[in-house]
Write a protein that holds these residues in place. Structure first.
Motif, short mmCIF file in Angstrom:
data_model
loop_
_atom_site.label_atom_id
_atom_site.label_comp_id
_atom_site.label_asym_id
_atom_site.label_seq_id
_atom_site.Cartn_x
_atom_site.Cartn_y
_atom_site.Cartn_z
N GLU A 181 39.09 -4.37 -41.62
CA GLU A 181 38.48 -5.35 -40.52
C GLU A 181 38.22 -6.81 -41.18
OE1 GLU A 181 34.36 -3.70 -39.68
OE2 GLU A 181 34.10 -5.00 -38.02
N LYS A 182 37.57 -6.78 -42.53
CA LYS A 182 37.54 -8.19 -43.06
C LYS A 182 38.82 -8.66 -43.17
CE LYS A 182 33.20 -7.61 -45.71
NZ LYS A 182 32.48 -7.90 -47.07
N CYS A 183 39.85 -8.11 -43.24
CA CYS A 183 41.42 -8.72 -43.58
C CYS A 183 41.79 -9.25 -42.11
CB CYS A 183 42.33 -7.72 -43.86
SG CYS A 183 42.19 -7.39 -45.69
N GLY A 227 36.94 -24.60 -63.90
CA GLY A 227 35.91 -23.91 -63.10
C GLY A 227 34.94 -24.61 -63.03
N SER A 228 33.96 -24.40 -62.48
CA SER A 228 32.75 -25.30 -62.47
C SER A 228 31.63 -24.69 -61.59
CB SER A 228 32.98 -26.68 -61.69
OG SER A 228 33.16 -26.32 -60.30
N THR A 229 30.33 -25.24 -61.88
CA THR A 229 29.14 -24.70 -61.16
C THR A 229 28.52 -26.00 -60.70
OG1 THR A 229 27.63 -25.01 -63.02
CG2 THR A 229 28.50 -22.80 -62.50
N ASN A 241 44.14 -6.22 -48.46
CA ASN A 241 43.08 -5.37 -48.71
C ASN A 241 43.14 -4.81 -50.09
OD1 ASN A 241 41.10 -3.19 -48.89
ND2 ASN A 241 41.85 -2.59 -46.95
N TYR A 242 42.03 -5.49 -51.03
CA TYR A 242 42.37 -5.11 -52.59
C TYR A 242 41.97 -3.57 -52.74
CZ TYR A 242 37.12 -5.72 -52.77
OH TYR A 242 35.59 -5.71 -52.61
N LYS A 243 41.11 -2.93 -51.88
CA LYS A 243 40.90 -1.72 -51.91
C LYS A 243 42.05 -0.74 -51.94
CE LYS A 243 35.83 -1.94 -51.53
NZ LYS A 243 34.91 -2.23 -50.46
N ILE A 272 34.87 -19.84 -59.99
CA ILE A 272 33.50 -20.23 -59.65
C ILE A 272 32.51 -19.32 -59.84
CG2 ILE A 272 34.48 -22.11 -58.05
CD1 ILE A 272 33.99 -20.12 -55.67
N SER A 273 32.98 -18.19 -60.15
CA SER A 273 31.86 -17.01 -60.20
C SER A 273 32.53 -15.96 -61.10
CB SER A 273 31.29 -16.47 -58.90
OG SER A 273 30.04 -15.88 -59.23
N THR A 274 31.59 -14.82 -61.60
CA THR A 274 32.19 -13.90 -62.38
C THR A 274 31.51 -12.42 -61.78
OG1 THR A 274 30.63 -14.29 -64.20
CG2 THR A 274 32.68 -15.26 -64.52
N ASN A 311 22.77 -18.20 -49.52
CA ASN A 311 23.92 -18.02 -50.34
C ASN A 311 23.75 -17.00 -51.75
OD1 ASN A 311 25.78 -20.66 -49.48
ND2 ASN A 311 23.82 -21.41 -49.58
N ARG A 312 24.94 -16.37 -52.01
CA ARG A 312 24.86 -15.39 -53.13
C ARG A 312 24.07 -16.02 -54.25
NH1 ARG A 312 26.68 -9.75 -53.25
NH2 ARG A 312 27.70 -10.46 -51.39
N PRO A 313 24.11 -17.20 -54.65
CA PRO A 313 23.51 -17.57 -55.76
C PRO A 313 21.90 -17.52 -55.56
CG PRO A 313 25.21 -19.24 -55.41
CD PRO A 313 24.95 -18.19 -54.30
N1 LIG Z 1 30.52 -22.32 -58.94
C1 LIG Z 1 29.77 -22.90 -58.05
O1 LIG Z 1 29.28 -23.97 -57.78
C2 LIG Z 1 29.51 -21.90 -56.70
C3 LIG Z 1 28.60 -22.41 -55.54
C4 LIG Z 1 28.46 -21.56 -54.85
C5 LIG Z 1 28.84 -20.11 -54.90
N2 LIG Z 1 29.25 -19.65 -55.99
C6 LIG Z 1 29.77 -18.21 -56.01
O2 LIG Z 1 30.72 -17.91 -55.07
C7 LIG Z 1 30.41 -16.53 -54.70
C8 LIG Z 1 30.40 -16.35 -53.26
O3 LIG Z 1 29.21 -16.88 -52.88
P1 LIG Z 1 28.94 -16.60 -51.41
O4 LIG Z 1 27.52 -17.09 -51.10
O5 LIG Z 1 30.11 -17.03 -50.37
O6 LIG Z 1 28.87 -15.14 -51.11
P2 LIG Z 1 28.95 -14.03 -50.08
O7 LIG Z 1 28.99 -14.44 -48.54
O8 LIG Z 1 27.78 -13.12 -50.35
O9 LIG Z 1 30.09 -13.14 -50.11
C9 LIG Z 1 30.63 -12.65 -51.33
C10 LIG Z 1 31.82 -11.39 -51.31
O10 LIG Z 1 32.30 -11.02 -52.18
C11 LIG Z 1 32.71 -9.73 -52.18
N3 LIG Z 1 32.03 -8.99 -53.35
C12 LIG Z 1 30.89 -8.92 -53.61
N4 LIG Z 1 30.29 -8.06 -54.84
C13 LIG Z 1 31.64 -8.02 -55.45
C14 LIG Z 1 32.03 -7.70 -56.55
N5 LIG Z 1 31.24 -6.94 -57.31
N6 LIG Z 1 33.23 -7.62 -56.95
C15 LIG Z 1 34.18 -8.14 -56.10
N7 LIG Z 1 33.75 -8.87 -54.52
C16 LIG Z 1 32.55 -8.70 -54.56
C17 LIG Z 1 32.11 -9.07 -50.91
O11 LIG Z 1 33.39 -9.09 -50.07
P3 LIG Z 1 34.38 -7.65 -49.94
O12 LIG Z 1 33.98 -6.83 -49.16
O13 LIG Z 1 35.75 -8.44 -49.54
O14 LIG Z 1 34.46 -7.59 -51.54
C18 LIG Z 1 31.16 -10.29 -50.41
O15 LIG Z 1 31.24 -10.27 -49.27
C19 LIG Z 1 29.50 -16.18 -55.43
O16 LIG Z 1 29.63 -15.30 -56.74
C20 LIG Z 1 28.58 -17.17 -55.86
O17 LIG Z 1 27.67 -17.19 -56.99
C21 LIG Z 1 29.77 -20.38 -56.97
#
Ligand SMILES: NC(=O)c1ccc[n+]([C@@H]2O[C@H](COP(=O)([O-])OP(=O)(O)OC[C@H]3O[C@@H](n4cnc5c(N)ncnc54)[C@H](OP(=O)(O)O)[C@@H]3O)[C@@H](O)[C@H]2O)c1
Length: 327
Positions: free
Chosen positions: A176-178, A262-264, A191-193, A238-240, A40-42
């Motif tokens: 493609e992602k869309c 929001g929350s973590t 497509n936000y781009k 849920i993230s920034t 996961n991204r975290p």
């Molecule tokens: N609050 C919580 O409890 C919690 C729990 C889990 C995850 N999260 C957060 O949720 C987010 C997603 O996690 P994940 O594991 O699902 O991630 P992931 O599969 O890596 O997907 C993240 C996607 O976000 C887009 N992205 C990447 N960098 C970006 C940027 N700077 N600005 C805008 N979009 C960006 C990309 O898609 P595009 O190509 O479409 O831009 C990327 O594929 C992370 O930030 C993570 O920290 C929060």
């Protein structure tokens, strides 16, 4: 046991396979022989030194979700028996051959899913349930905008909200992602781009706006999120990824009676996480067993290649989940 260690804060190369003792397990915990671990991204933020684990979690082994086989239980009369297959939400320590976890954070593997598929579920499904359905109270007739539609969070949110009767819009960074998100059940992917999501939502909802926005981007998205919400709308942060500071037009919050929250998940205790597990088991696990909701896996890497898995995640080229296999 073998485990992937964050040897120091830095790039993917700091992830190294080392030997560690098998973790101890307390009363009310189980020891799991890990067969697969979700990425996961975290985990990437933790590797860079930007997301310290809670004090009770393993400090240098990343990994928030696993699937495997129960090896031992800490409680007599546990609902788990040695040899049961389970997937589990962890506070860390998933990239390893064994992990200990509070038994309430374990769920039976739904249907005939593989260990890899089951390991891709807990972190995102717990997060989406807790935010969209518990905190945000999304209802069947309402609409949801999810940013990052192809993220692990996105593919869970699209499927869960659609299956429970909501209309889901998403944003994603390529055509493609869309298409991928629309095939998964999104009513429309923006497509936000190439276009403003605020304008697209205005058009898609006849100017009304959406009931809820699930946002992981923050920063400059904040203002457009507020403008995209309908009356009584909820913004769930849920993230920034694009910054934690934002400007707000407070008059819009009053006029539309908005809720911003929001929350973590990681820092919450076992009681909180176990309560989410119970709700997922009742509401979502049957849909996974029937195939209406499916795990979406982009790639699987062997545990030793965790660094390659992180490189892929940071490229954002993936759609869906990245998983490590220990089989
Ligand atoms: N609050 C919580 O409890 C919690 C729990 C889990 C995850 N999260 C957060 O949720 C987010 C997603 O996690 P994940 O594991 O699902 O991630 P992931 O599969 O890596 O997907 C993240 C996607 O976000 C887009 N992205 C990447 N960098 C970006 C940027 N700077 N600005 C805008 N979009 C960006 C990309 O898609 P595009 O190509 O479409 O831009 C990327 O594929 C992370 O930030 C993570 O920290 C929060």
């Amino acid at each position: 046991m073998k485990a992937i260690i964050i040897t120091q804060p830095g790039g993917p190369e700091v992830l190294q396979l080392q030997e560690r003792p098998v973790p101890e397990y307390a009363k009310n915990e189980v020891l799991v022989k890990v067969m697969a671990a979700g990425v996961n991204r975290p985990d990437v933020y933790q590797r860079k030194g930007n997301y310290p684990p809670p004090a009770w979690a393993p400090q240098d082994i990343p990994g928030l979700e696993i699937a495997g086989v129960i090896e031992a239980t800490g409680t007599n009369g546990s609902r788990w028996n040695v040899g049961d297959k389970a997937c589990a939400l962890l506070s860390g320590g998933g990239y390893a051959e064994y992990a200990s976890v509070p038994e309430g954070q374990c769920l039976r593997i739904p249907g005939n899913l593989s260990f890899e598929e089951a390991a891709s579920l807990p972190e995102t499904f717990f997060t989406v349930w807790s935010n969209v359905f518990d905190r945000g109270q999304l209802k069947a007739h309402e609409s949801l905008l999810v940013h990052g539609g192809t993220s692990g969070i996105g593919v869970a949110a699209i499927q869960m909200a659609k299956a429970l009767g909501s209309t889901v819009y998403v944003t994603a960074g390529s055509e493609e992602k869309c298409k991928f998100c629309e095939a998964l059940g999104a009513a429309k992917a923006i497509n936000y781009k190439t276009e403003s999501f605020k304008d697209a939502v205005h058009q898609l909802t006849d100017g009304k706006g959406v009931s809820m926005v699930l946002d992981m981007v923050g920063g400059e998205y904040f203002s457009d999120n507020i403008h995209s919400l309908a009356e009584d709308g909820r913004l769930i942060q849920i993230s920034t990824m694009k910054g934690k500071d934002a400007q707000i037009d407070l008059s819009l919050v009053m006029r539309k009676r908005l809720t911003i929250t929001g929350s973590t998940l990681r820092s919450r205790d076992a009681t909180f996480k176990s309560a989410i597990a119970t709700k997922l088991e009742a509401n979502i696990w049957p849909l996974l067993a029937s195939g209406e909701i499916r795990p979406i896996i982009h790639s699987v890497f062997p545990l030793k290649d965790a660094a390659k898995a992180h490189e892929l995640m940071e490229s954002s080229d993936h759609s869906g989940k990245i998983v490590l296999s220990l089989e």
